[in-house]
Scaffold this motif. Structure first.
Motif: not given
Lengths: 407, 407
Positions: B189, B371, B376, B381
């Motif tokens: 994230q 990520s 996120s 995402e």
């Protein structure tokens, strides 16, 4: 003079009762309470032997012409509309003082024609455009303004008609050639005179003004998972620039710069700001110094944005040149201050006034009175009786000088 | 391993279809789409020969106990609720990977009992309190939480009952002594792994966190009539402090500091700001260094306020200690990374996770996957298949190590 000062203050408080909202002073352009103000002013003007009219832009105009005086006349005026939840003196005091000055001129048997104007609209509240009253008097009323619509969906044209006036006659509101000078007396609405323990000042000019909206655009990221070196924080960029704005204004004589508004997106405590939109209000008596300041601030904003990998955009919302007051009349005012043993303080006005509009048509001068606490546009707005006396003394001397000049 | 990675990704996308809002992924705690997720997970768990239950806090729990394995077990889990308009991987991926790891363990005939938990609530969206699922499993569920009310006026207690569960049995959700280790796999994230071109990392700790609201109070004044030296500009003070916050975080190793929110009053372009309220979010793996940073920032805020004649107030909204992951388990993870020819990257987590709650009850470890774009809590995402393969490899090695250890 003490009686006249007390009477002017009492009249302001009496007119404050004409309001759209019980318990608060709110009197927008051509609303019913303005009829109340007109009724009371008409009564007072008649007592003073003035001839009274209301022009098609809603300005109440009283002319006092003593025996032997020519048609050449001094205009004294300010506005009688207010902001919402206003004080009792902004604008109104300048009109009430005009009437006291007529009474003083009558008592002193000064042979000069005086027109007192209660401008109908200066604040720009009802139709989001200011100076509607003085625009008409100065012959600067653009017919397109008649299509403006207020919050209730009423056009300016209908508002004029509903008030019992004829919008087709607005051009007739323009001053004729007999008007040779304009004097506006107004509260300072700022803290300068109070901070210097001064009663009044002659206004040198209305500062020029630029209003901008500026946008710093970065990336909104998770405040917990995005390390400092991988951020594009729009608010941090804007904050750096706000410090630059303040520093420049502090270091530049006469420059006033304000970031009054900021909007951040998404504006959540745990998200790195993606967008920061800020306002800039820039004022200076010199248009070239204002332009130079603006250029410097935009250059620095671009530098900050580039270094921080932000995008920067700006938009000019308003650009208004500085308006100098008439030098000869202003010198008369300063000499009148000295003649009355008051320090000859001159100062620019950071705010706009009817005098700014009138100056385009007639030589115009302006006097400021101290604002206790610098407070204005607020119920706590006040004046000191002593300052009102002083401004009456100085304006009376000024009127004598103009009268002598017109002979 | 490629098949297993592809299957985990496909499962995430399949579960994404269970949403409260067509076209967006929004799945709050115990809403109808969570039944859909439970239905699908139950199907998959049954295929893998697991025994399946849903505890009274809505956590779905599947236990895989191969022949010869003791009751001592490894717990693998993450959450299946989402933020509004979420991506498909936050939380859910950790559950799907748990099931793939069971399949891998079965194929490799690893003799270890594995419990996979799909925590019911981590994001704190529905009842404004996070970690409801893991609190129950860790035996840290405070009965007072049952009185929480969601936006529709439903209590947590009724939400549990409406879902077909018995709120009186929440205490039974607590892990028994057989659970000896917890592993959570989660997307990072954030942008760190991507910026370092790394696939995965072992989490050393969940950073401690302080959230504050701070207020600078000056005087709202007219932007045109108030000279710079007579201002008490709340926004200028806040901006100066925001620069201090950023500088300190950049200069302090491991410190993350964010001013994400600002509200100014009256927030008008032509008024000097009277009040500026800002947020502060401060995170560090060391509680003492976080406390020192906070003290420094408050001292500086007071200094700035004093120098500018502003009043300063602050209020602590949250204070959460750092939670270290279990050192022995984390070392197993790092050794597993090396065994699979991956760089042994360790990093703290700036965000909270179920692992933080579980660590108070059972030795817990955590793996992060890169990520892409650091994105996120957003439909964009994503995960890379290559990273999912790597995390499966490392987790499989880790499981073998735990299994050997339990013998």
């Amino acid at each position: 003079m003490k009686d006249r000062a007390q009477n002017a203050i009492a009249e302001c408080l009496r007119l404050a009762a004409f309001t759209e909202e019980p318990g608060r002073i709110t009197r927008r352009f051509l609303t019913p309470p303005m009829q109340g103000v007109h009724g009371r002013l008409r009564e007072r003007m008649k007592e003073l032997g003035m001839s009274v009219t209301v022009d098609a832009a809603g300005n109440m105009r009283g002319v006092w012409q003593p025996e032997g005086a020519s048609k050449k006349r001094l205009v004294i005026g300010s506005h009688v509309d207010t902001v919402p939840d206003a004080g009792a003196y902004d604008g109104v005091l300048g009109v009430c003082l005009g009437l006291e000055l007529v009474q003083i001129a009558a008592e002193r048997k000064i042979t000069i024609t005086i027109e007192v104007i209660a401008f109908s609209e200066e604040e720009g509240v009802r139709f989001s455009v200011p100076f509607i009253g003085s625009r008409a008097v100065a012959g600067r009323f653009d017919g397109a303004l008649l299509s403006l619509i207020d919050a209730e969906g009423v056009t300016l044209e209908d508002a004029i008609r509903d008030y019992g006036l004829d919008p087709a006659k607005i051009a007739e509101a323009e001053l004729d050639e007999g008007a040779v000078a304009v004097l506006e007396i107004h509260i300072e609405q700022g803290p300068v005179l109070e901070s210097e323990k001064l009663s009044i000042a002659a206004v040198t000019d209305i500062a020029g003004q630029t209003r901008m909206s500026l946008l710093f655009r970065g990336h909104a990221n998770h405040a917990g998972t995005t390390p400092m070196h991988l951020r594009h924080d729009a608010l941090a960029g804007a904050a750096e620039w706000i410090a630059v704005v303040e520093r420049l204004a502090r270091e530049t004589d006469g420059l006033i710069a304000t970031v009054g508004k900021i909007e951040v997106d998404p504006n959540a405590g745990n998200v790195v700001p993606g967008v920061a939109a800020v306002s800039l209000d820039l004022r200076h008596s010199s248009d070239s110094r204002r332009a130079a300041a603006l250029e410097m601030l935009l250059t620095r904003a671009n530098e900050i944005a580039r270094r921080r990998n932000l995008r920067f955009e700006s938009k000019r919302l308003m650009d208004q040149a500085a308006v100098p007051m008439d030098e000869r009349l202003t010198t008369f005012l300063v000499e009148a201050m000295e003649a009355n043993n008051l320090p000859p303080r001159r100062m620019p006005s950071g705010a706009g006034h009817d005098a700014m509009v009138m100056a385009a048509r007639v030589p115009t001068a302006m006097l400021f009175l101290r604002s206790p606490g610098g407070v204005s546009h607020h119920p706590d707005e006040a004046v000191r009786e002593e300052d009102v006396e002083n401004v009456l003394r100085v304006a009376s001397t000024f009127i004598e000088r103009i009268a002598a000049d017109l002979k």
